[in-house]
Design a protein around this motif. Structure first.
Motif, PDB file in Angstrom:
ATOM      1  N   GLU A 193      12.197  -7.929 -11.349  1.00 61.05           N
ATOM      2  CA  GLU A 193      11.731  -6.550 -11.182  1.00 61.05           C
ATOM      3  C   GLU A 193      12.571  -5.825 -10.146  1.00 61.05           C
ATOM      4  OE1 GLU A 193       9.597  -3.121 -11.875  1.00 61.05           O
ATOM      5  OE2 GLU A 193       9.674  -4.984 -13.034  1.00 61.05           O
ATOM      6  N   TRP A 194      12.907  -6.534  -9.058  1.00 59.35           N
ATOM      7  CA  TRP A 194      13.771  -5.937  -8.035  1.00 59.35           C
ATOM      8  C   TRP A 194      15.172  -5.706  -8.583  1.00 59.35           C
ATOM      9  CZ3 TRP A 194      18.274  -8.049  -6.033  1.00 59.35           C
ATOM     10  CH2 TRP A 194      18.867  -7.308  -5.011  1.00 59.35           C
ATOM     11  N   ARG A 195      15.716  -6.675  -9.324  1.00 65.27           N
ATOM     12  CA  ARG A 195      17.102  -6.595  -9.768  1.00 65.27           C
ATOM     13  C   ARG A 195      17.362  -5.387 -10.667  1.00 65.27           C
ATOM     14  NH1 ARG A 195      16.731 -12.251  -9.413  1.00 65.27           N
ATOM     15  NH2 ARG A 195      15.867 -12.444 -11.511  1.00 65.27           N
ATOM     16  N   TRP A 196      16.459  -5.120 -11.624  1.00 65.04           N
ATOM     17  CA  TRP A 196      16.750  -3.998 -12.523  1.00 65.04           C
ATOM     18  C   TRP A 196      16.622  -2.666 -11.794  1.00 65.04           C
ATOM     19  CZ3 TRP A 196      14.597   0.440 -14.246  1.00 65.04           C
ATOM     20  CH2 TRP A 196      13.225   0.644 -14.082  1.00 65.04           C
ATOM     21  N   GLN A 197      15.675  -2.555 -10.865  1.00 67.86           N
ATOM     22  CA  GLN A 197      15.548  -1.315 -10.100  1.00 67.86           C
ATOM     23  C   GLN A 197      16.781  -1.088  -9.227  1.00 67.86           C
ATOM     24  OE1 GLN A 197      11.818  -0.219  -8.176  1.00 67.86           O
ATOM     25  NE2 GLN A 197      10.836  -1.989  -9.156  1.00 67.86           N
ATOM     26  N   ARG A 198      17.273  -2.161  -8.644  1.00 67.34           N
ATOM     27  CA  ARG A 198      18.468  -2.052  -7.802  1.00 67.34           C
ATOM     28  C   ARG A 198      19.662  -1.576  -8.633  1.00 67.34           C
ATOM     29  NH1 ARG A 198      19.704  -2.954  -2.109  1.00 67.34           N
ATOM     30  NH2 ARG A 198      21.961  -3.035  -2.030  1.00 67.34           N
ATOM     31  N   PRO A 227       0.796  -1.237   0.000  1.00 70.53           N
ATOM     32  CA  PRO A 227       0.000   0.000   0.000  1.00 70.53           C
ATOM     33  C   PRO A 227       0.825   1.282   0.000  1.00 70.53           C
ATOM     34  CG  PRO A 227      -0.975  -1.595   1.476  1.00 70.53           C
ATOM     35  CD  PRO A 227       0.348  -2.167   1.064  1.00 70.53           C
ATOM     36  N   ALA A 228       2.030   1.255   0.568  1.00 67.27           N
ATOM     37  CA  ALA A 228       2.857   2.463   0.564  1.00 67.27           C
ATOM     38  C   ALA A 228       3.975   2.384  -0.458  1.00 67.27           C
ATOM     39  CB  ALA A 228       3.457   2.689   1.943  1.00 67.27           C
ATOM     40  N   TRP A 229       4.633   1.232  -0.550  1.00 69.15           N
ATOM     41  CA  TRP A 229       5.814   1.114  -1.398  1.00 69.15           C
ATOM     42  C   TRP A 229       5.482   0.662  -2.818  1.00 69.15           C
ATOM     43  CZ3 TRP A 229       6.451   0.539   3.882  1.00 69.15           C
ATOM     44  CH2 TRP A 229       7.499   1.255   4.445  1.00 69.15           C
ATOM     45  N   GLY A 230       4.243   0.273  -3.065  1.00 68.76           N
ATOM     46  CA  GLY A 230       3.827  -0.081  -4.418  1.00 68.76           C
ATOM     47  C   GLY A 230       4.726  -1.129  -5.044  1.00 68.76           C
ATOM     48  N   GLU A 231       5.307  -0.781  -6.204  1.00 67.64           N
ATOM     49  CA  GLU A 231       6.170  -1.708  -6.932  1.00 67.64           C
ATOM     50  C   GLU A 231       7.645  -1.345  -6.788  1.00 67.64           C
ATOM     51  OE1 GLU A 231       4.840  -4.342  -8.181  1.00 67.64           O
ATOM     52  OE2 GLU A 231       2.809  -3.625  -7.747  1.00 67.64           O
ATOM     53  N   GLY A 232       7.969  -0.516  -5.797  1.00 66.53           N
ATOM     54  CA  GLY A 232       9.351  -0.087  -5.606  1.00 66.53           C
ATOM     55  C   GLY A 232      10.239  -1.165  -5.032  1.00 66.53           C
ATOM     56  N   LEU A 233      11.503  -0.810  -4.801  1.00 65.97           N
ATOM     57  CA  LEU A 233      12.521  -1.761  -4.356  1.00 65.97           C
ATOM     58  C   LEU A 233      12.142  -2.502  -3.086  1.00 65.97           C
ATOM     59  CD1 LEU A 233      15.792   0.226  -5.048  1.00 65.97           C
ATOM     60  CD2 LEU A 233      15.377  -2.124  -5.757  1.00 65.97           C
ATOM     61  N   VAL A 234      11.515  -1.822  -2.141  1.00 67.43           N
ATOM     62  CA  VAL A 234      11.206  -2.453  -0.864  1.00 67.43           C
ATOM     63  C   VAL A 234      10.267  -3.637  -1.036  1.00 67.43           C
ATOM     64  CG1 VAL A 234      10.111  -2.094   1.380  1.00 67.43           C
ATOM     65  CG2 VAL A 234      11.626  -0.350   0.454  1.00 67.43           C
ATOM     66  N   ALA A 235       9.308  -3.530  -1.949  1.00 65.31           N
ATOM     67  CA  ALA A 235       8.299  -4.571  -2.117  1.00 65.31           C
ATOM     68  C   ALA A 235       8.576  -5.511  -3.282  1.00 65.31           C
ATOM     69  CB  ALA A 235       6.920  -3.937  -2.284  1.00 65.31           C
ATOM     70  N   ALA A 236       9.394  -5.095  -4.242  1.00 67.19           N
ATOM     71  CA  ALA A 236       9.607  -5.887  -5.454  1.00 67.19           C
ATOM     72  C   ALA A 236      10.432  -7.135  -5.169  1.00 67.19           C
ATOM     73  CB  ALA A 236      10.304  -5.036  -6.518  1.00 67.19           C
TER      74      ALA A 236
END
Length: 460
Positions: free
Chosen positions: A112-117, A99-108
């Protein structure tokens, strides 16, 4: 400057000026009674942990579906590094955080997490953080100006919360033109409290019970998201300012060239705001209290800052020389790690350092207990910054992990350490702190001092 004094509730060992400070702490349970564990966990999770966590290598509470606690560095390394793909945050994490972090690094998770990182990592290099030091110092100097005319005593826990938020405003939120400071800080606090309550409430259910369930965004989170959206739209059309927003606006995946769209940028900025504010605020407060309660540390801190800065403001070029200041922060993070426990869920049957972990099992790494483990630390409940001094052995990275471990180690670690060293050095150079109580640690979103940190602040 800081001063020590005799305060009920903590002890100094020995009879000389180098005696060690032993702050108040929960006494670990000697016996393991399920009803007692559950009752204590809802009030103060770290007070529910038994001696087994502070002395052994693993433990599992005696009730069905309970998580496995790991305190053996080799097992932690296996779960967090060697088998990281088999141990993910899981459905409970996503339900609470989305609800707060959406699709960002904390929740991905996963790709999806790897490319954002990869895209965000260059923005958080240590050299980039050092350049932000003057903005961080300004927030501490503003606090000192307020305190000179404020009624005494002050709750330093609340004051360090404001310092940390002012730093967020100037380094992450571009000066905060789109944010009303008091209102936004209140929203952040309310949301974090709700977040921790939900997490503790849901922890009793197996992870699969949360699959496909999504919590509605809290009103505070929705308002914060709208504020950040407006700020991003304005900054896209504005001249660069050299802050963290600019660094992330320019961030791209070095492998694919993919940039973050406005939605992902918002989700990640919110992650940095919510996580970074709380952790830095409580750590700075604890560091000021620990140093103020231990006269030898107070003297050494002030002497180092005066020598390194020549009595002037803390500048980026001074950071390397503030070695003892950094040691005080490191020891504070050992005693009161903001991320006091890490949670993962096993996605398939896995062997972890000789232990068989079945798919669906939740594992907990009790960082607070790991940092005070009787088998790994000398006098583990004592405040001793010299543990991290020159010539001392460097703790295993899976034994001392205030910023986590493995691929998902905290991206903002360099930011946090720079902020904390700059703020602590700035404050102790100008003011004298006298603690008026011995606070008891309570674990919530982080480990906070029960009743705050009342202190008297004096100026020469």
């Amino acid at each position: 400057m800081l001063t020590g004094g005799a305060i009920r509730g903590f002890a100094e060992t020995g009879g000389d000026s180098a005696a060690l400070l032993h702050p108040p702490r929960p006494e670990p349970f000697a016996s393991i009674l399920p009803w007692r564990i559950l009752s204590a966990a809802m009030r103060n999770p770290i007070a529910a942990w038994p001696r087994a966590l502070f002395e052994g290598t693993s433990w599992r509470p005696p009730f069905p579906g309970a998580p496995v606690f790991l305190t053996d560095p080799a097992a932690i390394r296996a779960a967090m590094v060697e088998h990281a793909e088999d141990f993910r945050h899981g459905d409970l994490w996503r339900r609470v955080m989305h609800p707060a972090w959406g699709e960002g690094l904390v929740a991905a998770e996963g790709a999806e997490w790897r490319w954002q990182r990869r895209a965000a990592a260059p923005a958080f290099r240590a050299a980039q953080m050092a350049a932000l030091a003057p903005r961080m110092r300004t927030a501490a100097e503003a606090a000192l100006a307020r305190w000179r005319s404020a009624a005494q005593p002050l709750d330093i826990a609340a004051e360090t919360g404001r310092i940390a938020f002012d730093i967020i405003l100037d380094t992450v939120l571009s000066g905060g033109e789109d944010f009303e400071r008091t209102e936004t800080e209140a929203r952040v606090g309310a949301f974090l409290n709700q977040l921790e309550y939900r997490r503790l409430s849901y922890l009793l259910l197996p992870d699969r019970a949360h699959r496909g369930k999504v919590n509605k965004p809290a009103p505070e989170a929705a308002l914060l998201r709208a504020d950040v959206d407006r700020m991003i739209a304005r900054r896209r059309a504005a001249a660069p300012r050299g802050d963290l927003v600019d660094l992330l606006l320019d961030a791209t995946d070095p492998e694919t060239g993919r940039p973050m769209d406005d939605g992902l940028l918002r989700d990640n900025l919110l992650g940095f705001i919510l996580a970074g504010h709380e952790t830095s605020a409580v750590t700075l407060g604890w560091a000021l209290w620990l140093a103020a309660a231990h006269a030898p540390t107070a003297r050494r801190l002030r002497a180092e800052v005066e020598t390194v800065t020549g009595g002037g403001p803390v500048e980026p070029c001074h950071l390397e020389g503030l070695a003892f200041t950094r040691q005080v922060i490191q020891e504070t993070l050992r005693l009161y790690p903001p991320g006091y426990q890490l949670t993962r869920v096993c996605t398939r049957d896995t062997q972890v350092d000789g232990r068989r972990i079945r798919a669906g099992t939740r594992i907990l790494i009790p960082v607070y207990a790991l940092h005070r483990h009787r088998g790994h630390w000398r006098d583990p409940d004592a405040f001793d910054p010299d543990r991290f001094g020159p010539g001392m052995p460097v703790p295993d990275r899976h034994l001392y992990m205030p910023f986590g471990a493995g691929p998902r180690v905290c991206l903002g670690a360099a930011f946090a350490m720079t902020e904390l060293v700059v703020a602590l050095a700035t404050l102790v150079r100008a003011a004298r702190f006298t603690p008026l109580s011995a606070p008891f640690p309570i674990a919530g979103t982080s480990i906070r001092p029960d009743g705050g940190l009342p202190m008297r602040v004096e100026f020469a």
